[in-house]
Design a protein around this motif. Structure first.
Motif, PDB file in Angstrom:
ATOM      1  N   VAL A 127       3.322   6.053  -2.764  1.00 49.14           N
ATOM      2  CA  VAL A 127       4.344   6.815  -3.739  1.00 49.14           C
ATOM      3  C   VAL A 127       4.595   6.563  -4.858  1.00 49.14           C
ATOM      4  N   SER A 158       0.880  -1.481  -0.142  1.00 47.37           N
ATOM      5  CA  SER A 158       0.126   0.077   0.436  1.00 47.37           C
ATOM      6  C   SER A 158       0.925   1.300  -0.032  1.00 47.37           C
ATOM      7  N   ALA A 159       2.244   1.395   0.493  1.00 41.35           N
ATOM      8  CA  ALA A 159       3.096   2.064   0.996  1.00 41.35           C
ATOM      9  C   ALA A 159       3.466   2.659  -0.168  1.00 41.35           C
ATOM     10  N   TYR A 160       3.969   1.285  -0.986  1.00 40.64           N
ATOM     11  CA  TYR A 160       4.707   1.494  -2.344  1.00 40.64           C
ATOM     12  C   TYR A 160       3.667   2.165  -3.423  1.00 40.64           C
ATOM     13  N   PHE A 218      -4.131   7.961  -3.599  1.00 40.85           N
ATOM     14  CA  PHE A 218      -4.238   7.148  -2.110  1.00 40.85           C
ATOM     15  C   PHE A 218      -4.730   6.139  -1.770  1.00 40.85           C
TER      16      PHE A 218
END
Length: 352
Positions: free
Chosen positions: A224, A219-221, A235
């Motif tokens: 970004v 999710s973070a990758y 997001f």
């Protein structure tokens, strides 16, 4: 091997065959129970923790279920604004798309293929009027399939509503159920089966913790990467794609589809979509070759062919929920198969 050993072996083999037949015959109604059992297994440590803090177990079960409900609601609240905004944007830009089709695409079709197509309200109304009888005939022919599809949808919704009810009772009585199962294990096999159950519990724990870590990291990758690609709503799409990676390829497919639709509505041409597609291609490669082996571990991981077979087999038996259960159930089954292989290698049958 004496006669008693043969009798015991055939007795256990008969029980296994009966269990397999019952699972196959009852698979349409087993789905909510299996899903509730998996959720109970995941939530039971939290309920035990609350119980150790002097919170009554029933209240702890309610709190754990409210937490699950809150996470599901958050997931929906993240998804709905994306879909709503894309539909609004599509409705706003639809006239421009129709003008582009009329001014660019239709003349090209006429010049290259000799096709005469008119795209306006009058011609569309005339086409609908001319084909209305055929549409009625088609609807009559499709009515039985629509009826069966509606019944399948109702059955799916009923199973979905049954899950929280079964989950409540599973969570409330989980420790007692495990104790009763342990009591009926033959004493001569108790130590071996308890050790096997402990190993399965450890592997499943590692699998679930690893999958949660993979979901958060991916999710973070995606957040970004899609932000760097200049995509609106990066997001929510990233969270959706990351949280769906526990079903192989589903997160990438859903995320790529939503991101492509959002980019198609946002960017003036297809050039703007290239960074989005590159982000998902790199993300899929990272997940399959780096993140999942690192966080889940090669010992817990399954061969890709086994993954595909498990998804198809569990999906055939238990529908959509079976796809969700495929990998954790296969990981547990893998432990049992390793144990069976070790016993076979130590047996007189192999050594002879």
């Amino acid at each position: 091997m004496n006669t008693k050993r043969f009798d015991d072996m055939y007795w256990w083999l008969g029980l296994a065959v009966i269990a397999a037949v019952l699972i196959y015959l009852l698979s349409p109604i087993l789905t909510p129970f299996l899903l509730a059992a998996v959720l109970a297994y995941i939530c039971n440590p939290l309920v035990n923790f609350l119980q150790r803090r002097k919170i009554p177990r029933t209240l702890g079960v309610v709190l754990a279920m409210l937490l699950l409900l809150g996470l599901a609601a958050l997931f929906v609240l993240i998804l709905l604004p994306v879909l709503h905004q894309q539909l609004v944007t599509l409705a706003e830009r639809l006239p421009a798309y129709l003008d582009t089709i009329k001014s660019s695409i239709l003349p090209g079709l006429h010049a290259r293929f000799g096709l005469e197509l008119q795209l306006d309200a009058t011609s569309l109304a005339a086409a609908l009027t001319e084909n209305l009888p055929a549409a009625k005939d088609l609807a009559v022919k499709l009515l039985p399939s629509l009826k069966s599809g509606g019944l399948a949808l109702i059955a799916f919704l009923m199973n979905l509503l049954l899950v929280p009810v079964v989950l409540f009772y599973f969570l409330r009585d989980w420790n007692g159920l495990i104790k009763r199962i342990e009591e009926i294990i033959p004493r001569g096999l108790h130590a071996e089966i308890a050790g096997l159950a402990a190993e399965i519990d450890r592997v499943l724990g590692e699998f679930l913790r690893g999958q949660i870590s993979v979901m958060l990291l991916m999710s973070a990758y995606y957040a970004v990467a899609l932000w760097l690609a200049g995509l609106d709503y990066a997001f929510p799409i990233a969270v959706l794609a990351g949280f769906l990676v526990f079903v192989p390829y589903l997160g990438m497919i859903v995320g790529l589809t939503l991101a492509t639709l959002a980019g198609f509505l946002q960017f003036p041409d297809f050039i703007g979509l290239i960074p989005v597609w590159v982000a998902f291609a790199i993300g899929q490669a990272l997940e399959g070759m780096v993140v999942t082996p690192w966080l889940v571990g090669e010992r817990v991981g399954l061969h890709p062919v086994v993954v595909i077979f498990a998804l198809l087999a569990f999906g055939q038996l238990f529908g959509f929920f079976g796809v969700l259960l495929a990998l954790p159930a296969s990981s547990a089954l893998l432990v049992w198969l390793r144990h069976l292989r070790r016993r076979y290698m130590e047996s007189a049958i192999y050594k002879s």
